[in-house]
Motif scaffolding. Structure first.
Motif, PDB file in Angstrom:
ATOM      1  N   SER A   1      38.453  31.994  39.237  1.00  0.00           N
ATOM      2  CA  SER A   1      39.258  33.100  38.579  1.00  0.00           C
ATOM      3  C   SER A   1      39.210  33.364  37.138  1.00  0.00           C
TER       4      SER A   1
ATOM      5  N   THR B   1      49.854  35.270  42.206  1.00  0.00           N
ATOM      6  CA  THR B   1      48.518  36.135  41.741  1.00  0.00           C
ATOM      7  C   THR B   1      48.683  37.212  42.961  1.00  0.00           C
TER       8      THR B   1
ATOM      9  N   LYS C   1      43.633  43.102  38.299  1.00  0.00           N
ATOM     10  CA  LYS C   1      43.185  41.902  38.851  1.00  0.00           C
ATOM     11  C   LYS C   1      42.532  40.861  37.697  1.00  0.00           C
TER      12      LYS C   1
ATOM     13  N   ALA D   1      45.136  39.614  35.609  1.00  0.00           N
ATOM     14  CA  ALA D   1      46.145  38.714  36.232  1.00  0.00           C
ATOM     15  C   ALA D   1      45.232  37.305  36.532  1.00  0.00           C
ATOM     16  N   SER D   2      43.885  37.219  36.780  1.00  0.00           N
ATOM     17  CA  SER D   2      43.278  36.050  36.970  1.00  0.00           C
ATOM     18  C   SER D   2      42.950  35.412  35.730  1.00  0.00           C
TER      19      SER D   2
END
Length: 444
Positions: free
Chosen positions: A86, A304, A315, A318-319
């Motif tokens: 990620s 997540t 995304k 957040a990753s």
């Protein structure tokens, strides 16, 4: 999708209530049977709750222990590949180095802001409790803790860069090193561009597999796991050490609850001007899951999923933020360690001043950065803070033993605080980068 998310939240809430209820009933039954019929409780414990890996437990069945460990092992199985893929992919997708630098300092800044307020709150609460004599307790009947050693907190930064890559991937205890390797790998792939295609595609495929696996695990077995883990935790939790530590437990629990319910809501409002109630409502199930598993790492997949799908955070952001936060953003751990250190100092006869509390807060902040995202780690790392402060006389060791004996329920709440803090920073950073879907954030 929203209907499924609401259903999962309701199921987790029901599991939480049932787990606390049945766990409390077994706790009462345990105390009753230990006085009247200890052999019967020993049989019940062996059948349902016994840790079958413990010494002398060869004839135990431990149904709740086995079910809980199977779930936790399944979650922890993918921690290293999930964090690595990620973060590496997040680095790959941020093509602008200025954007990456801005994202990094905003993230670290968000972590530091929440940590600063958490430490100030803990220091004030601890000082007040000490001044009123709340932490002056009798700990003479305890046996001293042995086998735990302190270390220089600054070693955390040295160990962040590993000298052996295979050893880092072989354990879940080196997440900070995994973050470093993932950032280096992602930036290198980003720099090389089209020259690297196979590895990037492999990282994407592995990440997709992990996402499918964890989504299935959380949605199908998450609520049941919460019930099993909570029931067992409270069923095996004795109250023989609770009375002398009641002041510590009540103080730290109230402080954690205040910061969890009000602190992060205030942070969201100040930093984003968004309605904080939407954040509190949607992260409730993340807090529940963190509370029941007592592991930030095990909660990362749900965090997540919630942050991206319900709070509207981009995304890629957040990753990057959530795995990093799981590693270095430990507000709950810092609060617990500050109050615990003040409790131990007061109980052991050390003078507690504003200066000593400030030093405790600094050491707690540094030590919490290196706290493994696993159950019970915070209380063990606490010894580093005590060593740094010189709180190592016999009475301090007795008080530390008391903390270890009764700290599991506190650690559960600490984890809930840690994981919600990661989500709060992700929302704040995404908002500042115009990467927050506000329609999704405000949707019910």
């Amino acid at each position: 999708m929203k209907k499924n998310q609401n259903r999962l939240a309701i199921q987790m809430a029901i599991a939480l209530i049932c787990g606390l209820t049945f766990g409390s009933l077994f706790l009462v039954l345990r105390e009753h049977l230990l006085d009247s019929n200890p052999n019967l409780w020993a049989t019940i414990n062996k059948l349902l709750f016994q840790d079958i890996s413990a010494e002398g437990a060869t004839d135990a069945i431990g149904i709740f222990y086995i079910l809980g460990q199977l779930f936790l092992n399944s979650m922890q199985l993918v921690i290293v590949p999930m964090v690595f893929t990620s973060i590496a992919l997040a680095m790959c997708r941020i093509s602008d180095t200025k954007t990456l630098g801005r994202l990094s300092y905003k993230t670290i800044g968000g972590f530091l802001i929440t940590s600063l307020f958490a430490l100030v709150l803990a220091g004030i609460v601890g000082l007040v409790a000490n001044q009123f004599g709340i932490f002056n307790v009798n700990i003479d009947n305890m046996s001293a803790q042995t086998g735990t050693t302190g270390s220089n907190p600054l070693l955390i930064f040295v160990k962040a860069i590993p000298n052996n890559i295979t050893s880092v991937f072989a354990t879940n205890g080196s997440i900070l090193s995994i973050v470093f390797l993932a950032v280096v790998t992602g930036l290198s792939i980003n720099h090389l561009g089209e020259q690297i295609s196979v590895l990037k595609k492999l990282l994407e495929d592995v990440n997709k597999i992990i996402t499918v696996f964890l989504t299935f695990l959380i949605t199908k077995f998450g609520p049941f796991a919460i019930f099993v883990l909570l029931t067992r935790t409270f069923a095996i939790y004795g109250v023989e050490h609770l009375k002398p530590a009641l002041a510590y437990v009540i103080t730290v629990v109230l402080t954690l609850l205040v910061f969890l319910t009000l602190g992060y809501a205030l942070f969201i409002f100040i930093m984003t001007r968004l309605n904080p109630m939407a954040f509190v409502k949607k992260t409730a199930k993340v807090a529940m899951f963190g509370f029941s598993t007592s592991s930030s790492a095990a909660t990362l997949p749900l965090n997540t999923k919630t942050t991206t799908e319900e709070l509207g955070v981009n995304k890629e952001i957040a990753s990057f933020i959530l795995p990093l936060g799981m590693t270095i953003n430990m507000n709950g751990t810092a609060i617990m360690q500050v109050i615990a250190a003040i409790f131990i100092a007061s109980s052991a006869g050390y003078q507690v001043t504003v200066g000593s509390i400030s030093l405790i807060a600094i050491l707690a902040l540094i030590a919490s950065i290196g706290t493994p995202a696993a159950p019970g780690a915070g209380a063990v790392i606490l010894f580093t803070v005590l060593s740094g402060m010189g709180y190592q006389n016999d009475a301090a060791l007795l008080a530390y033993s008391l903390i270890l004996a009764i700290n599991r329920p506190v650690e559960m709440l600490v984890t809930a605080l840690n994981v919600v803090g990661d989500a709060a920073t992700a929302v704040a950073v995404a908002k500042s980068e115009n990467a927050l879907d506000e329609e999704t954030y405000h949707s019910l």
